[in-house]
Design a protein around this motif. Structure first.
Motif, short mmCIF file in Angstrom:
data_model
loop_
_atom_site.label_atom_id
_atom_site.label_comp_id
_atom_site.label_asym_id
_atom_site.label_seq_id
_atom_site.Cartn_x
_atom_site.Cartn_y
_atom_site.Cartn_z
N TRP A 53 0.81 -1.20 0.00
CA TRP A 53 0.00 0.00 0.00
C TRP A 53 0.85 1.27 0.00
O TRP A 53 0.69 2.15 -0.82
CB TRP A 53 -0.89 -0.02 1.24
CG TRP A 53 -1.69 1.23 1.44
CD1 TRP A 53 -1.23 2.43 1.93
CD2 TRP A 53 -3.06 1.41 1.14
NE1 TRP A 53 -2.25 3.33 1.97
CE2 TRP A 53 -3.38 2.74 1.49
CE3 TRP A 53 -4.05 0.59 0.64
CZ2 TRP A 53 -4.67 3.26 1.33
CZ3 TRP A 53 -5.33 1.12 0.49
CH2 TRP A 53 -5.62 2.43 0.82
N ALA A 66 1.28 -0.61 -11.84
CA ALA A 66 0.17 0.32 -11.63
C ALA A 66 -1.13 -0.45 -11.45
O ALA A 66 -1.95 -0.13 -10.58
CB ALA A 66 0.08 1.30 -12.78
N ALA A 67 -1.30 -1.51 -12.24
CA ALA A 67 -2.52 -2.31 -12.15
C ALA A 67 -2.62 -2.97 -10.77
O ALA A 67 -3.68 -2.96 -10.15
CB ALA A 67 -2.54 -3.37 -13.26
N GLU A 84 -1.25 -1.93 -8.08
CA GLU A 84 -1.45 -0.87 -7.10
C GLU A 84 -2.93 -0.47 -7.01
O GLU A 84 -3.49 -0.36 -5.92
CB GLU A 84 -0.62 0.34 -7.55
CG GLU A 84 -0.10 1.20 -6.44
CD GLU A 84 0.75 2.32 -7.01
OE1 GLU A 84 0.60 3.45 -6.53
OE2 GLU A 84 1.55 2.08 -7.94
N VAL A 85 -3.53 -0.30 -8.16
CA VAL A 85 -4.96 0.05 -8.22
C VAL A 85 -5.79 -1.05 -7.55
O VAL A 85 -6.71 -0.78 -6.77
CB VAL A 85 -5.42 0.24 -9.68
CG1 VAL A 85 -6.93 0.43 -9.75
CG2 VAL A 85 -4.71 1.42 -10.30
N GLU A 86 -5.42 -2.28 -7.86
CA GLU A 86 -6.13 -3.43 -7.30
C GLU A 86 -6.07 -3.43 -5.78
O GLU A 86 -7.08 -3.64 -5.10
CB GLU A 86 -5.47 -4.69 -7.84
CG GLU A 86 -6.42 -5.75 -8.26
CD GLU A 86 -5.68 -6.98 -8.73
OE1 GLU A 86 -4.75 -6.86 -9.54
OE2 GLU A 86 -6.05 -8.07 -8.26
N ILE A 138 -5.51 -0.93 -3.75
CA ILE A 138 -6.27 0.18 -3.19
C ILE A 138 -7.77 -0.12 -3.27
O ILE A 138 -8.52 0.10 -2.31
CB ILE A 138 -5.94 1.51 -3.92
CG1 ILE A 138 -4.46 1.87 -3.69
CG2 ILE A 138 -6.84 2.64 -3.44
CD1 ILE A 138 -3.95 3.00 -4.57
N ALA A 139 -8.20 -0.67 -4.39
CA ALA A 139 -9.63 -0.97 -4.58
C ALA A 139 -10.11 -2.04 -3.61
O ALA A 139 -11.16 -1.90 -2.98
CB ALA A 139 -9.89 -1.39 -6.02
N VAL A 140 -9.32 -3.12 -3.47
CA VAL A 140 -9.72 -4.19 -2.55
C VAL A 140 -9.77 -3.67 -1.12
O VAL A 140 -10.70 -3.99 -0.37
CB VAL A 140 -8.75 -5.40 -2.66
CG1 VAL A 140 -8.98 -6.38 -1.52
CG2 VAL A 140 -8.91 -6.10 -4.00
N ALA A 173 -10.36 -0.63 -0.20
CA ALA A 173 -11.54 0.24 -0.08
C ALA A 173 -12.81 -0.59 0.10
O ALA A 173 -13.66 -0.28 0.93
CB ALA A 173 -11.65 1.13 -1.32
N LEU A 174 -12.92 -1.67 -0.67
CA LEU A 174 -14.11 -2.53 -0.58
C LEU A 174 -14.16 -3.23 0.78
O LEU A 174 -15.21 -3.36 1.39
CB LEU A 174 -14.11 -3.55 -1.71
CG LEU A 174 -14.41 -2.98 -3.10
CD1 LEU A 174 -14.09 -4.00 -4.18
CD2 LEU A 174 -15.86 -2.53 -3.19
N ARG A 175 -12.98 -3.67 1.24
CA ARG A 175 -12.91 -4.33 2.53
C ARG A 175 -13.33 -3.36 3.66
O ARG A 175 -14.01 -3.74 4.59
CB ARG A 175 -11.48 -4.82 2.77
CG ARG A 175 -11.32 -5.72 3.97
CD ARG A 175 -9.87 -6.07 4.18
NE ARG A 175 -9.42 -7.15 3.34
CZ ARG A 175 -9.57 -8.44 3.66
NH1 ARG A 175 -10.16 -8.77 4.78
NH2 ARG A 175 -9.13 -9.37 2.87
#
Lengths: 319, 319
Positions: free
Chosen positions: B127, B266-267, B269-271, B273-275, B277-279
């Motif tokens: 992260w 980058a992909a 990293e985005v993943e 951050i997204a996971v 956020a969802l968690r």
């Protein structure tokens, strides 16, 4: 080929070990019928008393589990055993191993034994052990003993899925300090010092008593984790362990703690499944162009990773 | 109090260490201005060459990093150093430590050094390290050296965030076997046998050569990870390391591998951050009644955990 789920569940209810094994295999893997199986099991669950047994290698977990099975069988209970080894590369029913370790119970139709290894498994132990417990519960087991090898995060997780957690120790293994490190002193409802015929058993029990702060004042009604000394190989002290378990169960029942623990466990389970599902969806995006396009823009400096993640989440959640 | 983000970024571009430190602190934590900072940095990134250095304790990572800084400074490059210690309980700028370990560079305005410890941090290293790299990149560093302590999953993750990964070894530490276990042999683009004046350096290099299969035939154009021997404490072999790094960079550039690695990074990293956020969103549900109500129904046997997770995910994703 589609499995006849209602038929399988009915056979499991009748105590047919093959049906139980098949159902566990279905819930362990990502079977297309997983949801059908889970839905069929739901109304049949909630009767089993789930006891977790944990401790370092060498404390005599298998022997203790086997002795507990004997004691519960004497009391006329049906028993399921789930032996979880997070470090083993084998998954599914390690049948030979199961029979060797618990050979005295192999021919008893009132006992179902299953080994489980989940290294590399999606979501790991937190994912698959609760489902297997659910199968054993639905199959009519009065008690499910979940035995975990070693002391670590996974084991603590498993213990947190039990109604009552038993922590096993043995004299002269430096268990006390190890246990404290692993935070295992926080999870035990019942402590067992096995191999109590060996030198140092009293010292281990004393040290444990000290570390648990059992000498200190407690609020009335608080559960005071008992320390039971056993020689599991000779069956000594095992009735006392059973008694301690029943006391803990009764204590939890009276105070609504049992229902509360089970609700918390169910909530964690749902959370784990939901997070895994969401993670899989994001993973699926590797297959299409969305994630790649976002990554491209980040490398080009026209988008930052947080904004990209926001776009991704918005795409998933339809915001 | 709201931070003047554009002003801070401008100061960081001018090489003001306090501004860089402030920005890293903002991206490390869950600052309300995190997104503003990330958005401001995005167009300024993509210039820094990110080099990961990893290896077991005792191989001389800090000394090697320091020697590389000296070499890059001689070549007129601005250098950022990120020393990541996943096991340290301290987070943020451990200033004194930074200065002690790299005291010779402390007064050099062309060098920015930052320690980072992320134990217990949400999402961990995956992260926060990439965000700090982004700050150093935007601040105008030509090279960012990411030094990680130890060999483990986190370190492998960090290495995967570098353009070029350097794996350090030292003679007589049984590193070969350790390294193989940790899968570190798969991540090195350049291998360095440091302390090469000690007995066994040649044997270590030979063993490494053998394990990497460098004697085997490769397809033309494949990158062949070089093994460089150094005595970092005396600066010996460091120019050769720099040369190997530049060769690897040129090799990647020619084949589009650099851009490809950065897109994959980058992909991921985005993943992450997204996971996360969802968690977090699911975690927020603990606060309201939805998850509790689902858990209640599971305990009552009127709902199974998978169906409950489906409801939860549907609730989040508006399906």
């Amino acid at each position: 080929m589609a499995v006849d789920v209602p038929g399988l569940v009915e056979q499991a209810r009748q105590g047919k070990p093959r049906a139980v094994a098949r159902l566990i295999s279905l819930v362990e893997g990502a079977s297309p019928q997983l949801r059908e199986v889970m839905a069929a099991l739901a109304p049949l669950t909630g009767n089993a008393y789930v006891v977790g047994l944990t401790g370092s290698p060498g404390v005599g977990k298998s022997t203790s589990t086997s002795a507990l099975v004997t004691a519960y069988r004497k009391a006329g209970r049906r028993v399921g055993v789930l032996a979880v080894d997070p470090s083993s590369p084998f998954s599914g029913g390690a049948l030979l191993g199961d029979r060797v370790r618990m050979s005295e119970h192999a021919s008893d139709p009132g006992v179902y034994i299953r080994s489980m290894a989940t290294r590399g498994h999606l979501g790991g132990l937190a994912w698959s052990a609760p489902q297997a417990i659910r199968v054993l519960d639905a199959a009519g087991c009065d008690v499910v003993l979940v035995e975990t090898v070693g002391v670590g995060q996974s084991e603590v997780e498993i213990a947190s899925q039990a109604d009552t957690s038993v922590v096993l120790l043995a004299p002269g293994m430096g268990d006390g300090i190890q246990a404290a490190k692993a935070g295992i002193l926080e999870i035990g409802d019942v402590y067992v010092v096995n191999k109590a015929d060996r030198d140092g058993a009293d010292a281990t029990a004393r040290e444990l008593n000290h570390m648990l702060g059992l000498g200190e004042a407690r609020r009335p009604g608080d559960w005071r984790p008992p320390i039971v000394k056993t020689v599991a190989a000779r069956g000594e002290g095992v009735d006392e362990v059973l008694e301690a378990l029943e006391k803990h169960r009764a204590w939890m029942d009276e105070r609504g703690v049992l229902a509360e623990r089970r609700r918390a466990r169910a909530a964690r389970e749902v959370e784990t499944i939901a997070v895994t599902a969401l993670r899989e969806r994001i993973g699926d995006l590797h297959g299409d162009r969305r994630l790649g396009a976002l990554a491209e823009r980040i490398v080009a400096g026209t988008l930052d990773p947080y904004a990209a993640a926001d776009e991704l989440v918005a795409g998933l959640t339809g915001e």
